[in-house]
Design an enzyme around this catalytic site. Structure first.
Site, mmCIF file in Angstrom:
data_model
loop_
_atom_site.group_PDB
_atom_site.id
_atom_site.type_symbol
_atom_site.label_atom_id
_atom_site.label_comp_id
_atom_site.label_asym_id
_atom_site.label_seq_id
_atom_site.Cartn_x
_atom_site.Cartn_y
_atom_site.Cartn_z
ATOM 1 N N LYS A 22 17.262 11.224 11.436
ATOM 2 C CA LYS A 22 16.666 11.533 10.110
ATOM 3 C C LYS A 22 15.183 11.841 10.281
ATOM 4 C CE LYS A 22 15.418 8.046 7.255
ATOM 5 N NZ LYS A 22 14.017 8.125 6.832
ATOM 6 N N ASN A 23 14.496 10.998 11.070
ATOM 7 C CA ASN A 23 13.038 11.127 11.161
ATOM 8 C C ASN A 23 12.575 12.214 12.127
ATOM 9 O OD1 ASN A 23 12.951 9.230 9.205
ATOM 10 N ND2 ASN A 23 12.378 7.533 10.549
ATOM 11 N N CYS A 116 10.340 4.453 0.519
ATOM 12 C CA CYS A 116 10.993 3.135 0.425
ATOM 13 C C CYS A 116 10.095 2.115 -0.269
ATOM 14 C CB CYS A 116 11.226 2.645 1.832
ATOM 15 S SG CYS A 116 12.762 3.242 2.460
ATOM 16 N N ARG A 121 2.396 2.632 1.104
ATOM 17 C CA ARG A 121 2.586 3.974 1.703
ATOM 18 C C ARG A 121 1.422 4.916 1.339
ATOM 19 N NH1 ARG A 121 8.084 4.304 3.168
ATOM 20 N NH2 ARG A 121 7.390 5.646 4.861
ATOM 21 N N ASP A 305 11.654 -0.086 11.858
ATOM 22 C CA ASP A 305 12.890 0.323 11.166
ATOM 23 C C ASP A 305 14.106 -0.469 11.626
ATOM 24 O OD1 ASP A 305 12.004 3.861 10.991
ATOM 25 O OD2 ASP A 305 11.325 2.099 9.899
#
Ligand code: EPZ
Length: 418
Positions: A22-23, A116, A121, A305
């Site tokens: 995904k990243n 998230c 962030r 993560d």
């Protein structure tokens, strides 16, 4: 809204192909803005975050088509340099678009990103870095306005090795005249993958994977075909699941060196791990031993993560452990839910103190963000009785049909509507 219904107690056996990272996919999707031709991306992963990024690309004017797992992005029709809030707020990675739009249009108007519930962030490092390269940045009414008409090359030292800021800067600089250097750059494998993708399009980027990335600006970028790396966090999630449930599982396609910190930590303590080529075999039986002190950090340290999943493992391990979350300021939202299942955990600031218990008990729990919800699913797999995990939509951001993948290994898990 859907949730998972899990009947705990099954061991896991079998082999699983890991899907694309995904990243890696998210910044690479943003980088497609830099090419006014066609780009082909293989092994497209149907995560909701990648779907959101595709929506943003379409809104900018790109034409997207998926067939047989290959995503074709035609950036020649991109006409807009602006991302409205209802799209930008879908994902954190909308902020990567800033760098890509500056690279192509020398201007951008992007609403604040989503992401998230794991911390504030902020994007100050992104914006400060652009200012150091002569970009005029102003923030008003929830939007970031950037004018890169006077952007120049140069040297930027990141105050923290931010993954997103490193990637954003790489994309903003590939089409700008001269040489730009990013010092104290993040070193994640997904950044190396972005460098490889940009260079496949004709960029001149080097040093990714080290703390100094160099970008030699070029005039244009060309069409290409590229296969992003596999997802090390999904693979790590299933390694931990096997250590918790017991069994014998082989994960295929992911590079073991991308998980060296996790493998070193778990091997011979929580399970036995054999890494050969692009296969990782995990064997586990009996109760795992505690991992002692665990510190998350930037790559190549233990990934933040995987912190929630490791914490779930510690709740049933023999002995006590201390987990320090050094990257995000509030990434323990899964702990109260694990306590409902019988876990013995105390939190103080960014540190979790875990005393292992012989077993967890099924309960109705709620996930609040991507990796924390995955941790609750792992706890349900090993708990006695039935567990329902609400918030499946959080997991769908970074896993594709996790219930099918776990069922294929023998777990008793199904997705049901709330
Ligand atoms: C990327 O987020 C990943 N997301 C995250 O994965 C991952 O946890 C994180 O990197 C760290 O590895 C994507 O790649 C899409 P950072 P990013 O900038 O870029 C602070 C998942 O579960 N910071 O390296 O946002 C920040 O608050 C997700 O897949 C600033 O202070 O991470 C955090 O404390 C979650 N100012 C730390 O740096 C900034 O301008 C690391 O953030 C930027 C970041």
């Amino acid at each position: 809204m859907s949730k998972f219904l899990i009947h705990g107690g099954r061991k896991l056996f079998g082999e699983l192909q890991i899907s694309a990272a995904k990243n890696a996919y998210l910044p690479i999707l943003a980088a497609c803005v830099l090419c006014d031709g066609k780009v082909e991306l293989h092994n497209y992963p149907y995560y909701s975050d990648t779907e959101s990024m595709c929506k943003i690309l379409s809104k900018l004017g790109a034409k997207l088509q998926i067939s047989d797992g290959v995503l074709c992005v035609d950036g020649s029709s991109i006409f807009s340099h602006s991302i409205e809030s209802e799209l930008a707020s879908l994902v954190r990675s909308s902020i990567f678009m800033l760098g890509a739009l500056l690279g192509r249009f020398k201007k951008a108007k992007v609403a604040y990103p989503g992401g998230c519930e794991i911390g504030a962030r902020p994007i100050d490092i992104h914006l400060e870095s652009f200012r150091k390269l002569g970009v005029e940045v102003s923030e008003r009414h929830g939007y970031i306005h950037c004018d890169a008409s006077k952007m120049h090359s140069g040297r930027v030292v990141l105050e923290f090795p931010s993954v997103g800021a490193t990637e954003s800067l790489m994309m903003a600089s590939v089409l700008s005249k001269g040489e730009t250097k990013i010092l104290n750059a993040a070193k994640e494998p997904e950044i190396v993958d972005l460098q490889n993708f940009l260079n496949k399009m004709g960029a001149k980027v080097s040093g990714a994977g080290s703390d100094e990335v160099k970008i030699e600006g070029v005039k244009t970028l060309n069409s290409c075909s590229f296969t992003p790396i596999k997802d090390r966090i999904i693979a790590g999630t299933y390694i931990i699941a096997t250590a918790m449930c017991g069994g014998d599982v082989t994960l295929c396609g992911v590079k073991p060196e991308h998980l060296a910190s996790l493998i070193d930590k778990l091997d011979k303590t929580a399970c036995l791990i054999e890494a050969k080529g692009d296969k990782i075999r995990v064997q586990a039986s009996g109760r795992p031993l505690s991992l002692g002190k665990i510190e998350t950090s930037v790559y190549p340290g233990l990934p933040t993560d995987l912190q929630a999943q490791i914490l779930a493992l510690q709740t049933i391990s023999e002995g006590s452990s201390i987990i320090c979350e050094n990257v995000f300021e509030s990434r323990f939202k899964h702990v109260p839910e694990l306590i409902k299942m019988g876990a013995n955990v105390a939190i103080k600031d960014r540190v979790a103190f875990v005393r292992g218990v012989p077993k967890l008990y099924g309960a109705a729990v709620t996930g609040l963000e991507l990796r924390g919800t995955a941790a609750l699913v792992l706890a349900g797999l090993v708990a006695e009785g039935y567990t329902t995990v609400s918030g499946a939509r959080h997991i769908d951001r970074g896993y594709h049909k996790i219930e099918d993948e776990l069922s294929s290994l023998g777990a008793d898990i199904q997705r049901v509507e709330d």
